[in-house]
Design a protein around this motif. Structure first.
Motif, PDB file in Angstrom:
ATOM      1  N   MET A 318       0.836  -1.752   0.125  1.00  4.76           N
ATOM      2  CA  MET A 318      -0.109  -0.089   0.422  1.00  4.76           C
ATOM      3  C   MET A 318       0.981   1.723  -0.105  1.00  4.76           C
ATOM      4  SD  MET A 318      -2.900   1.630  -0.156  1.00  4.76           S
ATOM      5  CE  MET A 318      -3.298   0.568   0.252  1.00  4.76           C
ATOM      6  N   LEU A 319       1.818   1.091   0.427  1.00  6.05           N
ATOM      7  CA  LEU A 319       2.668   2.687   1.490  1.00  6.05           C
ATOM      8  C   LEU A 319       3.513   2.822  -0.560  1.00  6.05           C
ATOM      9  CD1 LEU A 319       4.525   1.786   4.240  1.00  6.05           C
ATOM     10  CD2 LEU A 319       3.340   3.874   3.307  1.00  6.05           C
ATOM     11  N   SER A 320       3.961   1.662  -0.968  1.00  6.59           N
ATOM     12  CA  SER A 320       4.262   1.819  -2.688  1.00  6.59           C
ATOM     13  C   SER A 320       3.232   2.114  -3.235  1.00  6.59           C
ATOM     14  CB  SER A 320       5.219   0.461  -3.613  1.00  6.59           C
ATOM     15  OG  SER A 320       5.296   0.394  -4.402  1.00  6.59           O
ATOM     16  N   ALA A 321       1.849   1.814  -3.767  1.00  2.00           N
ATOM     17  CA  ALA A 321       1.221   2.224  -4.541  1.00  2.00           C
ATOM     18  C   ALA A 321       0.822   3.591  -4.201  1.00  2.00           C
ATOM     19  CB  ALA A 321      -1.072   1.241  -4.052  1.00  2.00           C
ATOM     20  N   VAL A 322       0.659   4.148  -2.858  1.00  2.00           N
ATOM     21  CA  VAL A 322       0.295   5.631  -2.484  1.00  2.00           C
ATOM     22  C   VAL A 322       1.755   6.650  -2.902  1.00  2.00           C
ATOM     23  CG1 VAL A 322      -0.269   6.995  -1.515  1.00  2.00           C
ATOM     24  CG2 VAL A 322      -1.548   5.366  -0.924  1.00  2.00           C
ATOM     25  N   LYS A 323       2.759   6.013  -2.825  1.00  2.00           N
ATOM     26  CA  LYS A 323       4.055   6.327  -3.731  1.00  2.00           C
ATOM     27  C   LYS A 323       4.264   6.431  -5.238  1.00  2.00           C
ATOM     28  CE  LYS A 323       8.448   7.324  -2.356  1.00  2.00           C
ATOM     29  NZ  LYS A 323      10.228   7.379  -2.228  1.00  2.00           N
TER      30      LYS A 323
END
Length: 466
Positions: A318-323
């Motif tokens: 999720m962190l990667s998707a938001v970034k």
């Protein structure tokens, strides 16, 4: 305009008197008796409303005469109250505590005058007898335009204690004592660093409230309270300014973070986004590995990311998707806890640091004590989708964390000024590409421009992508 809107404001002499518990128990009791109860909270609080929502089965709304223009307050109140049998409004702090020493805006008293609501004053009489009458008289007379209609005594030590205080208060003020609640530690509400523990974190909250309603019903004159609520007169005329257009038929998909880490949203803000065409899709930064499909923007409100920092950090997908969404220019709006999530990391009370999305070049560190609290007016320093340089935005700030290790490239976007307190001025707000994040919470009814601009930015990104 509906003229007959039974309503009642629960005020108190001081904070910590038991307003939230009384309002929740009263709302629960009335709901169980078949009344449709619409709860409201005076002020910018996110946590107390969670109890009222659970207790009544209706989402609690915020009414704040410092954040929101008076016309908008009247509109938001009537919009929800019109569908209820009775509205219960929990006050904030002491009855007359507002935005400043000489500024009544934001106070329970000011709101009650605006919406013409009778007030029942809750008094903690645990350490007094006849002196309670002097306090009651002062609150009755401090502002003759406030309709103090009666009193409820809390934390009464014994039947004899109640008899003394009741006789003194009624004789001195000429107003009824509508209840006397015995001292009972069983009904203490759990607290932590931002206030009460939110109701949605307690699986036993309904059982807790149901057990309290029996005690409350024995302790108050419910029929007299209902008569006071029904005595409220018609609202004054006003010009609608919030939901004053036809709902948009289409708009962008906007994902908004909603789980135990992020849940601080004004419900009217979500309603206004929908009214303006947004298709809101909830997602969990803790549990979901992907963002919702077919979205053109992300909204991450406040909450307690510091308490779920390890779980948030471990959800690398999720962190990667938001970034990735940010790097592609998708508009993202982060408020307070949202800012912390979008930063490089969160350092908790225990000193451990957990990596976050890494969009805002800085780290949020929890401190042992408030970093900022109060109403602020911010002025934008540069153009962004939020607005143009020089635009003013009104909001509320309440946080224990502090941004640190901020990269020189991350210039503050907002100069925050506090009314009549230049020593409390703050720097806030970061804008990296189309990602905007800051500590200040904004009520959209105060200024449509930021939310309109957010939706336009989402639509533009959607169009550019296609």
């Amino acid at each position: 305009m509906k003229n007959h809107l039974p309503r009642l404001t629960i005020g108190a002499a001081t904070s910590g008197t038991g307003k939230t518990l009384l309002t929740s128990l009263l709302g629960r009791l009335l709901s169980k008796k078949g009344y449709a109860v619409q709860p409201f909270k005076c002020g910018p609080d996110y946590i107390d409303p969670s109890y009222h929502s659970v207790a009544t089965g209706n989402i609690c709304r915020n009414l704040d005469t410092r954040l929101i223009p008076e016309n908008a307050v009247l509109e938001l109140f009537e919009r929800q109250a019109a569908g209820a049998d009775i509205s219960l409004i929990e006050g904030v702090m002491g009855l007359y505590d507002g935005a400043g020493a000489l500024d009544e805006r934001g106070s329970t008293a000011h709101l009650s005058k605006l919406i013409k609501s009778p007030v029942i004053l809750l008094m903690d009489v645990s350490s007094m007898a006849r002196s309670a009458a002097a306090i009651a008289l002062g609150y009755r007379d401090f502002d003759p335009d406030v309709n103090v209609a009666g009193f409820i005594l809390n934390r009464v030590a014994s039947p004899r204690h109640e008899q003394i205080v009741r006789a003194a208060v009624e004789d001195c003020t000429g107003l009824p004592v509508l209840g006397a609640i015995p001292r009972n530690s069983t009904f203490a509400m759990p607290e932590r660093h931002l206030g009460l523990v939110p109701a949605w974190e307690d699986d036993e909250i309904l059982r807790f409230l149901d057990s309290g309603t029996a005690l409350l019903e024995e302790s108050i004159d419910l029929e007299a309270i209902l008569r006071i609520a029904r005595s409220a007169g018609a609202l004054q005329d006003y010009q609608p300014t919030v939901f004053n257009t036809e709902p948009a038929v289409s708009g962008p998909g906007i994902a908004y973070a909603y789980d135990r880490a992020f849940h601080f949203y004004y419900e009217d803000n979500l309603d206004l986004l929908r009214h303006k065409g947004a298709r809101l899709v909830p997602f969990s930064p803790i549990n979901d590995e992907q963002l919702p499909v077919d979205i053109s923007g992300i909204y991450i409100g406040g909450g307690y990311p510091e308490l779920s920092a390890a779980e948030l950090s471990s959800n690398k997908a999720m962190l990667s998707a938001v970034k990735k969404a940010s790097s592609k220019g998708m508009p993202i709006w982060g408020e307070c806890g949202g800012l912390m999530y979008l930063s490089e990391g969160i350092t908790g009370f225990n000193g451990e640091t957990h990596a976050m999305a890494g969009i805002i070049p800085g780290r949020a560190i929890m401190k042992k004590g408030l970093r900022a609290l109060g109403y602020y007016t911010g002025k934008l320093r540069a153009d962004s989708w939020m607005g143009t340089a020089g635009d003013e935005i009104i909001g509320h700030v309440f946080h224990w964390s502090k941004m640190t290790d901020i990269a020189p490239s991350a210039l503050y976007q907002l100069k925050l000024k506090k009314d009549n307190d230049p020593a409390a001025d703050l720097e806030d707000g970061f804008c990296i590409g189309n990602t905007w994040a800051g500590y200040m919470h904004i009520h959209f009814a105060s200024n449509h421009k930021p939310v309109d601009n957010f939706i336009k930015a989402c639509l533009k990104w959607q169009g550019d992508k296609s």
